[in-house]
Scaffold this active site. Structure first.
Site, PDB file in Angstrom:
ATOM      1  N   GLU A   1       0.391   5.425  -2.985  1.00 36.01           N
ATOM      2  CA  GLU A   1       2.061   5.595  -3.196  1.00 36.01           C
ATOM      3  C   GLU A   1       2.253   5.542  -5.481  1.00 36.01           C
ATOM      4  O   GLU A   1       3.495   5.920  -5.169  1.00 36.01           O
ATOM      5  CB  GLU A   1       2.550   4.261  -2.767  1.00 36.01           C
ATOM      6  CG  GLU A   1       2.962   2.904  -2.970  1.00 36.01           C
ATOM      7  CD  GLU A   1       1.078   2.120  -2.653  1.00 36.01           C
ATOM      8  OE1 GLU A   1       0.194   2.707  -2.161  1.00 36.01           O
ATOM      9  OE2 GLU A   1       1.629   0.894  -2.541  1.00 36.01           O
TER      10      GLU A   1
ATOM     11  N   CYS B   1      -4.678  -0.275   1.554  1.00 38.90           N
ATOM     12  CA  CYS B   1      -4.885  -1.371   1.413  1.00 38.90           C
ATOM     13  C   CYS B   1      -5.435  -2.723   2.629  1.00 38.90           C
ATOM     14  O   CYS B   1      -6.499  -2.805   2.840  1.00 38.90           O
ATOM     15  CB  CYS B   1      -4.083  -2.058  -0.226  1.00 38.90           C
ATOM     16  SG  CYS B   1      -5.208  -3.599  -1.626  1.00 38.90           S
TER      17      CYS B   1
ATOM     18  N   HIS C   1      -3.591   2.043  -3.959  1.00 39.40           N
ATOM     19  CA  HIS C   1      -2.318   2.474  -3.752  1.00 39.40           C
ATOM     20  C   HIS C   1      -1.614   3.584  -3.774  1.00 39.40           C
ATOM     21  O   HIS C   1      -2.048   3.631  -5.399  1.00 39.40           O
ATOM     22  CB  HIS C   1      -1.610   0.608  -4.418  1.00 39.40           C
ATOM     23  CG  HIS C   1      -1.880  -0.391  -3.835  1.00 39.40           C
ATOM     24  ND1 HIS C   1      -0.632  -0.790  -2.829  1.00 39.40           N
ATOM     25  CD2 HIS C   1      -2.834  -0.962  -4.445  1.00 39.40           C
ATOM     26  CE1 HIS C   1      -1.814  -2.038  -2.756  1.00 39.40           C
ATOM     27  NE2 HIS C   1      -2.241  -2.251  -3.045  1.00 39.40           N
TER      28      HIS C   1
HETATM   29  N1  GLN Z   1      -5.044  -9.435   0.662  1.00 42.13           N
HETATM   30  C1  GLN Z   1      -5.203  -7.787   0.754  1.00 42.13           C
HETATM   31  C2  GLN Z   1      -6.493  -7.931  -0.507  1.00 42.13           C
HETATM   32  O1  GLN Z   1      -6.542  -8.998  -1.610  1.00 42.13           O
HETATM   33  C3  GLN Z   1      -4.669  -6.881   0.330  1.00 42.13           C
HETATM   34  C4  GLN Z   1      -3.962  -6.351  -0.740  1.00 42.13           C
HETATM   35  C5  GLN Z   1      -2.876  -5.754  -0.724  1.00 42.13           C
HETATM   36  O2  GLN Z   1      -2.739  -4.952   0.039  1.00 42.13           O
HETATM   37  N2  GLN Z   1      -2.574  -5.005  -2.529  1.00 42.13           N
HETATM   38  O3  GLN Z   1      -7.518  -7.134  -1.310  1.00 42.13           O
END
Ligand code: GLN
Length: 543
Positions: free
Chosen positions: A517, A380, A515
């Site tokens: 994970e 992310c 994600h």
């Molecule tokens: N802050 C970034 C976004 O909102 C990444 C979010 C995250 O890593 N879950 O896109």
């Protein structure tokens, strides 16, 4: 017929109620029963989505896009049952629903009260979407005696009556502290906590007692007598070498047998625990060791990266190695020379995160990994920062950045303003949209490029993974980045949202917008984590 198991906690918080619930779920499955687990959270936030990870640990995300308590992650990891929005409720969500009904006039002039309106709404939640499963395990957050938990305790008391005899039991987890000066284990806090429960009409059927020392029979007898629980139903829960050893330890202490006995069900046959024995064997007898640096922002609180920590462990299980994680605050890499701290690690992982603090340090870590050819996994925000790094140092956009932090001449990462849901509907956002529950959340499909590293790792070209982000890599930069050596190997099905980047000319450099994970399990390690740890093992042979 679905039977209900209510799980409460007493004395102090953080005793491992989530782990108890998840382990009991796994033990019942090992005896051939189907289960579902639910979490009833008494706090007033509508969901934990807007809470800082320091307050509440990780926010777990379900396929159907709910931002939930991290215990749902334990439930899914231990049972493999996919959790849903309908598996986590908070006081905030209940009050929100009741107050909006009241404003519409749905109560026809009646007085709206905690009993029956709040308790009825809690019961309705607990009874919903049973899908014919054998056991519904409902864990109540907080500790017996908390003011905010009172309506939940009342609701589960009423439910046990509504369900009728033999359809529900209460399990209560407490602490039996050891007083070093006296050299004794103390049962009084447990007695008081059970007295609290009994004063509101709940008699626990099974007591689970966390303790740092073995509990002598005399103390078990005492708790049985004072808490009105059969002696065999006082289950000791000693500290465990790994959370994955917990189901087997609970079984050895008789937990699942006592639960079945309490329901009047057959319990003489042993459950099949081979899956858990194999996992524990792999954890306890590794064939090697690797060190992975996790360069993040909330490294002071391990719960903030709960699923990530577990998924890395699962990668270790898949490769039969022990993975040592070095948690490093990314901000440190904003100072000269600090980056040499990464010289001896076998792989670098930059996880998800929000806000500007530490992002230049993440970019520095990604650059170090790329240039030194150390395996890199960006998740992310970690993928977004790796892309910014490549834009700056490979594609020549020196001023590239993310608009999450400030305006940029080259907004390589920008706000997602529009995207397509799996059902074909279009979601739209602007800068002014509320923060709560409005990210791109839950499962979305991605299409992988034939022949790419990720297609090989997954063994297929169509995947579904869970998302939680507001920003995305700007598709307008894809061409220039590809010309400079970055491969966009995964895209949303309509080709508009970049999902995965990789650097083909590197031992292992992958960034994913989602994600992974969240879906990894000890008995089914996520392919990306298994492959990443394998790359770390290869790297460890080089240094
Ligand atoms: N802050 C970034 C976004 O909102 C990444 C979010 C995250 O890593 N879950 O896109």
């Amino acid at each position: 017929m679905t039977r209900y198991i209510f799980i409460t906690g007493g004395v102090v918080s953080s005793l491992g109620k989530g782990l108890l619930s998840a382990s009991l779920g796994a033990l019942l499955q090992a005896r051939g029963y189907s289960v579902r687990l639910r979490k009833l959270d008494p706090y007033l936030n509508v969901d934990p989505g807007t809470m800082s990870p320091y307050q509440h640990g990780e926010v777990y995300v379900t396929d159907d896009g709910a931002e939930t308590d991290l215990d749902l992650g334990h439930y899914e990891r231990f049972t493999g049952v996919t959790s849903r929005q309908s598996d986590n409720i908070t006081s905030g969500r209940i009050y929100q629903k009741i107050i909006s009904k009241e404003r519409k006039g749905d109560y026809l002039g009646g007085t709206v009260q905690v009993i029956p309106h709040v308790t009825d709404a809690i019961k309705e939640f607990a009874l919903g979407e049973q899908d014919g499963i054998d056991f519904m395990l409902c864990e109540v957050g907080g500790t017996a005696g908390d003011i905010e938990a009172a309506p939940f305790m009342e609701a589960i008391r009423q439910l046990s009556i509504d369900l009728g005899r033999g359809r529900s039991i209460f399990c209560h987890l407490t602490l039996v502290p050891y007083l070093a000066a006296a050299g004794e284990l103390k049962t009084k806090p447990t007695q008081h906590s059970v007295r609290d429960l009994r004063s509101i009409g709940i008699q626990p059927d099974i007591l689970i007692c966390r303790s740092e020392h073995p509990i002598p029979d005399s103390e078990r007898r005492k708790m049985s007598l004072y808490c009105n629980v059969p002696e065999t139903s006082v289950i000791p829960a000693l500290d465990s070498s790994s959370i994955y050893a917990v189901p087997v330890s609970y079984h050895n202490e008789g937990l699942d047998t006592e639960v079945l006995k309490a329901f009047g069900l057959a319990h003489s046959q042993s459950p099949n625990l081979s899956r858990w024995e194999d996992i524990t064997d792999r954890i306890e007898n590794p064939e090697g060791e690797v060190t992975i640096a996790v360069v993040g922002k909330y490294t002071g609180l391990k719960d903030a990266y709960k699923s990530l920590n577990e998924a890395i462990t699962h990668g270790g299980i898949a490769n039969r190695v022990k993975v040592n994680i070095e948690w490093i605050e990314s901000e440190v890499f904003e100072q000269d020379d600090a980056i040499t701290q990464l010289d001896n690690v076998h792989a670098i992982l930059v996880p998800g995160g929000f806000g500007k603090r530490g992002t230049e340090g993440k970019i520095a870590a990604a650059r170090f990994a790329r240039e030194r050819k150390i395996p890199y996994f960006g998740i992310c925000l970690g993928m977004q920062m790796a892309t910014v790094e490549a834009a700056r140092h490979l594609a020549g956009f020196n001023d590239a950045g993310s608009t999450e932090f400030e305006e940029h001449n080259n907004p390589v990462v920008g706000l997602i303003t529009e995207w397509v849901r799996s059902d074909g509907s279009v979601e739209k956002r602007t800068e002014e949209t509320d923060l709560g529950g409005t990210m791109r959340l839950g499962a979305y499909d991605a299409v992988l490029k034939e022949g790419s590293r990720v297609a090989e790792i997954y063994g297929k070209t169509k995947i579904s993974e869970r998302h939680r982000h507001r920003y995305e890599v700007n598709v307008g930069y894809v061409k220039k980045l590809e010309e400079s050596g970055v491969l966009f190997s995964g895209m949303s099905p309509n080709g508009e949202l970049p999902e995965i980047i990789e650097i083909p000319d590197h031992p292992w450099f992958v960034g994913v917008q989602y994600h992974p994970e969240l879906k990894s399990k000890p008995f089914e390690p996520h392919p990306l984590f298994a492959s990443f740890v394998k790359a770390a093992v290869a790297q460890s042979r080089l240094v």
